[in-house]
Design a protein around this motif. Structure first.
Motif, PDB file in Angstrom:
ATOM      1  N   GLY A 234     -40.074 -17.963 -35.873  1.00 12.07           N
ATOM      2  CA  GLY A 234     -40.629 -19.022 -36.703  1.00 12.07           C
ATOM      3  C   GLY A 234     -39.822 -20.300 -36.773  1.00 12.07           C
ATOM      4  O   GLY A 234     -39.944 -21.046 -37.744  1.00 12.07           O
ATOM      5  N   PHE A 235     -39.024 -20.577 -35.732  1.00 11.60           N
ATOM      6  CA  PHE A 235     -38.195 -21.785 -35.764  1.00 11.60           C
ATOM      7  C   PHE A 235     -38.914 -23.041 -35.291  1.00 11.60           C
ATOM      8  O   PHE A 235     -38.373 -24.139 -35.420  1.00 11.60           O
ATOM      9  CB  PHE A 235     -36.929 -21.577 -34.938  1.00 11.60           C
ATOM     10  CG  PHE A 235     -35.920 -20.701 -35.612  1.00 11.60           C
ATOM     11  CD1 PHE A 235     -35.207 -21.145 -36.714  1.00 11.60           C
ATOM     12  CD2 PHE A 235     -35.684 -19.405 -35.153  1.00 11.60           C
ATOM     13  CE1 PHE A 235     -34.285 -20.335 -37.344  1.00 11.60           C
ATOM     14  CE2 PHE A 235     -34.752 -18.588 -35.776  1.00 11.60           C
ATOM     15  CZ  PHE A 235     -34.046 -19.051 -36.881  1.00 11.60           C
ATOM     16  N   GLY A 236     -40.102 -22.920 -34.683  1.00 11.52           N
ATOM     17  CA  GLY A 236     -40.792 -24.125 -34.255  1.00 11.52           C
ATOM     18  C   GLY A 236     -41.801 -23.884 -33.149  1.00 11.52           C
ATOM     19  O   GLY A 236     -42.098 -22.740 -32.780  1.00 11.52           O
ATOM     20  N   LEU A 237     -42.320 -24.992 -32.618  1.00 12.04           N
ATOM     21  CA  LEU A 237     -43.286 -24.960 -31.534  1.00 12.04           C
ATOM     22  C   LEU A 237     -42.555 -24.749 -30.207  1.00 12.04           C
ATOM     23  O   LEU A 237     -41.433 -25.209 -30.017  1.00 12.04           O
ATOM     24  CB  LEU A 237     -44.070 -26.274 -31.470  1.00 12.04           C
ATOM     25  CG  LEU A 237     -44.752 -26.762 -32.746  1.00 12.04           C
ATOM     26  CD1 LEU A 237     -45.445 -28.093 -32.492  1.00 12.04           C
ATOM     27  CD2 LEU A 237     -45.744 -25.728 -33.264  1.00 12.04           C
ATOM     28  N   LEU A 238     -43.237 -24.100 -29.272  1.00 14.68           N
ATOM     29  CA  LEU A 238     -42.645 -23.823 -27.967  1.00 14.68           C
ATOM     30  C   LEU A 238     -43.670 -24.097 -26.877  1.00 14.68           C
ATOM     31  O   LEU A 238     -44.839 -23.720 -27.001  1.00 14.68           O
ATOM     32  CB  LEU A 238     -42.205 -22.355 -27.889  1.00 14.68           C
ATOM     33  CG  LEU A 238     -41.658 -21.860 -26.543  1.00 14.68           C
ATOM     34  CD1 LEU A 238     -40.354 -22.567 -26.187  1.00 14.68           C
ATOM     35  CD2 LEU A 238     -41.452 -20.346 -26.570  1.00 14.68           C
TER      36      LEU A 238
END
Length: 296
Positions: A234-238
């Protein structure tokens, strides 16, 4: 003695790890082998083997001479078989370079399966986060994902692929799902930094439209598995290849974001010389291109 005789002598010394053993196989004395080895080193101007009373240790220069020498001997043998009208079988040393992610996921197993079919074949697989210079580094084949940078290489497309934007449900539930490209600037992004791509830049397209975006990299790495683990946490978009995330999208571990936008990332086999492909190189390219894991 010819240079090819010198190559055969040296490969025999390394294989037997003994001057006496090499001499026994070649039908000459160990002293004669030692004399020819010293003459070879003198001609090349480098030490190929560090010798003691008990052991032989190949030097870095010797290792390079050995690997390139094996290639030349294999190609000479293949040429002679072709001229005699014999179908050449893959043999000798096959050196392959591939990206870390695709290499681990596909190439390593396929290369092992290919090698099992040809007992006379030796294989070396080098995985890297950026493409190596195949000619300078002495590789037969490179497996590339994405846009090809070196136009001097010949290429054969192995499969279609695209990179898509995705994120974990927990991240999207907390920060919202972008509705258009402009909203990407407000989101944290995990950047996979590989090849020679400009850091934090996405080259997206949607049918006829093309957009180049600079994204805000909260976290970055050169390893795809690490980037994927961060996205799942859940740290960001990839932005990641479909072959890497399709199962995670299917089971809901990741969600697609702006699915109409993607970055082309087809998979290619690249090689330096199209006119004189060795039997081992041509056979491996045909094998991997036709394999159901690649061809689908």
């Amino acid at each position: 003695m010819s240079r090819y005789n010198d190559l055969e002598l040296f490969t025999c010394i390394v294989r037997k790890n003994s001057l006496v053993g090499a001499g026994r196989e070649l039908g000459i004395t160990g002293a004669a082998v030692s004399k020819r080895l010293m003459a070879l080193e003198e001609r090349l101007g480098v030490r190929l083997v560090q010798r003691t009373t008990r052991t032989l240790r190949i030097t870095p220069e010797g290792e390079r001479y050995l690997q390139e020498g094996k290639r030349l001997l294999s190609e000479l043998d293949e040429l002679e078989q072709t001229l005699r009208g014999v179908t050449a079988r893959p043999a000798g040393l096959l050196r392959v370079n591939a990206s870390l992610g695709f290499g681990r996921a596909f190439v390593s197993a396929l290369l092992g399966e290919f090698a099992a079919n040809y007992p006379e074949l030796e294989v070396q697989l080098h995985l890297s986060d950026r493409p190596l210079n195949l000619v300078e580094e002495g590789y037969d084949i490179g497996i590339r994902v994405g846009e090809l940078q070196d136009t001097r290489l010949h290429a054969r497309k192995l499969r279609s692929n695209r990179r898509c934007i995705c994120a974990a449900p927990a991240y999207l539930d907390k920060f919202g799902t972008p509705a258009n490209l402009n909203e990407l600037s407000a989101h944290s992004v995990i950047v996979l930094h590989e090849n020679e791509q400009t850091f934090g830049t996405w080259h997206l397209q949607n049918e006829g439209r093309r957009e180049t975006l600079k994204v805000r990299a909260r976290m970055s790495t050169n390893d795809g598995e690490t980037a994927l683990a961060w996205a799942l946490s859940g740290f960001g978009l990839l932005l990641r290849s479909e072959w890497s995330v399709q199962n995670l999208l299917a089971d809901g571990s990741l969600r697609p974001v702006l699915p109409e936008w993607y970055e082309p990332a087809d998979v290619y086999a690249v090689y330096p010389n199209q006119d004189h492909l060795s039997a081992k190189t041509r056979a491996f390219i045909d094998f991997i291109a036709a394999h159901p894991v690649i061809a689908g």
